[in-house]
Write an enzyme that holds these catalytic residues in place. Structure first.
Site, PDB file in Angstrom:
ATOM      1  N   CYS A  76      36.076  42.879  39.032  1.00  0.00           N
ATOM      2  CA  CYS A  76      35.003  41.878  39.102  1.00  0.00           C
ATOM      3  C   CYS A  76      33.746  42.567  39.651  1.00  0.00           C
ATOM      4  O   CYS A  76      33.247  42.252  40.717  1.00  0.00           O
ATOM      5  CB  CYS A  76      35.433  40.703  39.971  1.00  0.00           C
ATOM      6  SG  CYS A  76      34.409  39.253  39.695  1.00  0.00           S
ATOM      7  N   CYS A 136      38.922  31.151  36.614  1.00  0.00           N
ATOM      8  CA  CYS A 136      37.556  31.568  36.940  1.00  0.00           C
ATOM      9  C   CYS A 136      36.498  30.696  36.258  1.00  0.00           C
ATOM     10  O   CYS A 136      36.414  30.646  35.031  1.00  0.00           O
ATOM     11  CB  CYS A 136      37.384  33.032  36.510  1.00  0.00           C
ATOM     12  SG  CYS A 136      35.723  33.638  36.787  1.00  0.00           S
ATOM     13  N   GLU A 156      37.184  52.172  58.150  1.00  0.00           N
ATOM     14  CA  GLU A 156      36.338  50.968  58.131  1.00  0.00           C
ATOM     15  C   GLU A 156      34.954  51.252  58.707  1.00  0.00           C
ATOM     16  O   GLU A 156      33.966  50.701  58.241  1.00  0.00           O
ATOM     17  CB  GLU A 156      37.011  49.809  58.870  1.00  0.00           C
ATOM     18  CG  GLU A 156      38.139  49.161  58.078  1.00  0.00           C
ATOM     19  CD  GLU A 156      37.695  48.634  56.697  1.00  0.00           C
ATOM     20  OE1 GLU A 156      36.544  48.208  56.558  1.00  0.00           O
ATOM     21  OE2 GLU A 156      38.506  48.686  55.752  1.00  0.00           O
ATOM     22  N   CYS A 200      41.045  41.215  33.289  1.00  0.00           N
ATOM     23  CA  CYS A 200      41.207  40.432  34.519  1.00  0.00           C
ATOM     24  C   CYS A 200      42.346  39.426  34.397  1.00  0.00           C
ATOM     25  O   CYS A 200      42.418  38.680  33.425  1.00  0.00           O
ATOM     26  CB  CYS A 200      39.903  39.697  34.812  1.00  0.00           C
ATOM     27  SG  CYS A 200      40.044  38.594  36.226  1.00  0.00           S
TER      28      CYS A 200
HETATM   29  S1  SF4 Z   1      37.243  36.543  34.817  1.00  0.00           S
HETATM   30 FE1  SF4 Z   1      36.068  35.940  36.605  1.00  0.00          FE
HETATM   31  S2  SF4 Z   1      37.126  36.912  38.326  1.00  0.00           S
HETATM   32 FE2  SF4 Z   1      37.817  37.915  36.458  1.00  0.00          FE
HETATM   33  S3  SF4 Z   1      36.442  39.703  36.235  1.00  0.00           S
HETATM   34 FE3  SF4 Z   1      35.599  38.017  35.002  1.00  0.00          FE
HETATM   35  S4  SF4 Z   1      34.146  37.061  36.399  1.00  0.00           S
HETATM   36 FE4  SF4 Z   1      35.499  38.283  37.686  1.00  0.00          FE
END
Ligand code: SF4
Length: 326
Positions: free
Chosen positions: A193, A209, A40, A203
């Site tokens: 993301c 989202c 970290e 995703c």
């Molecule tokens: S859907 Fe939304 S959370 Fe998923 S990668 Fe695209 S912008 Fe990011």
């Protein structure tokens, strides 16, 4: 309900996609604390791929808190050479010394005690609580901030302030696998993301989202404005030798070897300056060659043909390469 679905989806994604990183190995609790602490500190301001070889080298030779507390500073800086932001490694050693003396070589497991240690602020304390102690904390790094901004499509300056993002992080929920969950969120931000071109097609959170729904992925950052500073840097040269001083004057690159320099008022002929960015500064440097007349305290002569045998910050190395080219 939505929170727990998010948590499950992110952990499922993480279990199937996480990178194998040296500090993510199966470890004893003592080692987990030490590996988290070192990684970290290294990851503050530095990317994972850059950190991996430094971390492996560091852990191989300085395997625990006790050896870190004892190591000589000159040797220690060698392990950090190239990572920059040397105050991190000095604070890391100070922290190790306090842990040795007051905590029997272990990390304290409360966030209040962690934040009292040198170099451990809000973010690192949250990361240690989650990663080392599996406590339900979510460290708000740049990756996790971006995921929250995208999930909620936050744009206004008031919406993207640290305070507001700290409040909004509750949308991410918590997990009994708190250690994995904190790392999963960071990993998800870094690999899926992403700042530019998020991989929405891979995703698992598209249904949750708002940025995806609005087809709006732009990320607004609150940028700290860099301050312009001007310096006159003196090069004293004798054959192949150059005079460097141990910096006790400036708050950056503290106690590291650098060419003697002074801050000067704004210089209008910026074309003649060399430019560097260090922390929040745009440094404009004018170089002048000087014949040495007086002795300079805290100085030493460095052989310009054997630079690799010295511990020098990147800043000083860059001045040397500029001198070579010109
Ligand atoms: S859907 Fe939304 S959370 Fe998923 S990668 Fe695209 S912008 Fe990011």
């Amino acid at each position: 309900m939505i929170k727990s679905i998010l948590t499950k989806k992110i952990l499922y994604w993480y279990d199937n996609n996480k990178r194998s990183l040296p500090w993510r190995k199966k470890l004893t609790q003592i080692k987990r604390e030490y590996y988290t602490l070192v990684s970290e500190f290294m990851l503050q301001q530095t990317q994972v791929v850059t950190v991996i070889p430094y971390f492996n080298n560091f852990i191989k030779d300085i395997p625990n808190i006790s050896s870190l507390a004892k190591i000589n500073e000159h040797k220690l800086l060698k392990y950090w050479e190239g990572l920059g932001y040397y105050s991190r490694v000095r604070n890391l050693k100070k922290t190790a010394q306090i842990l040795e003396k007051d905590f029997k070589g272990r990390l304290p497991s409360t966030i209040e005690e962690l934040k009292l240690l040198p170099g451990i602020g809000e973010y690192t304390a949250n990361a240690i609580m989650a990663i080392s102690f599996n406590k339900p904390f979510i460290p708000l790094d740049g990756n996790i901030e971006r995921v929250i901004k995208r999930l909620l499509n936050l744009k206004l300056i008031s919406e993207i302030s640290k305070e507001n993002l700290s409040r909004k992080k509750k949308i991410l929920g918590t997990s009994v696998r708190a250690s994995d969950y904190a790392q999963a969120l960071m990993e998800f931000g870094a690999l899926i993301c992403r700042p530019k071109n998020p991989l929405c097609s891979q995703c698992p959170l598209t249904k949750n989202c708002k940025s995806f729904k609005n087809n709006d992925f732009e990320i607004i950052k609150v940028r700290k404005k860099r301050i312009d500073k001007f310096y006159l840097l003196n090069v004293y040269k004798k054959d192949n030798k150059f005079l460097l001083i141990k910096n006790t004057k400036f708050s950056f690159l503290k106690n590291l070897k650098m060419f003697p320099m002074d801050e000067i008022p704004k210089h209008n002929n910026v074309k003649k300056t060399l430019n560097f960015k260090i922390s929040n500064m745009n440094m404009n440097i004018i170089i002048q060659f000087i014949k040495i007349k007086v002795s300079i305290p805290n100085s030493s002569w460095i052989d310009g043909t054997k630079l690799d045998s010295y511990t020098l910050p990147t800043f000083t190395k860059k001045i040397f390469s500029h001198l070579k080219k010109n």
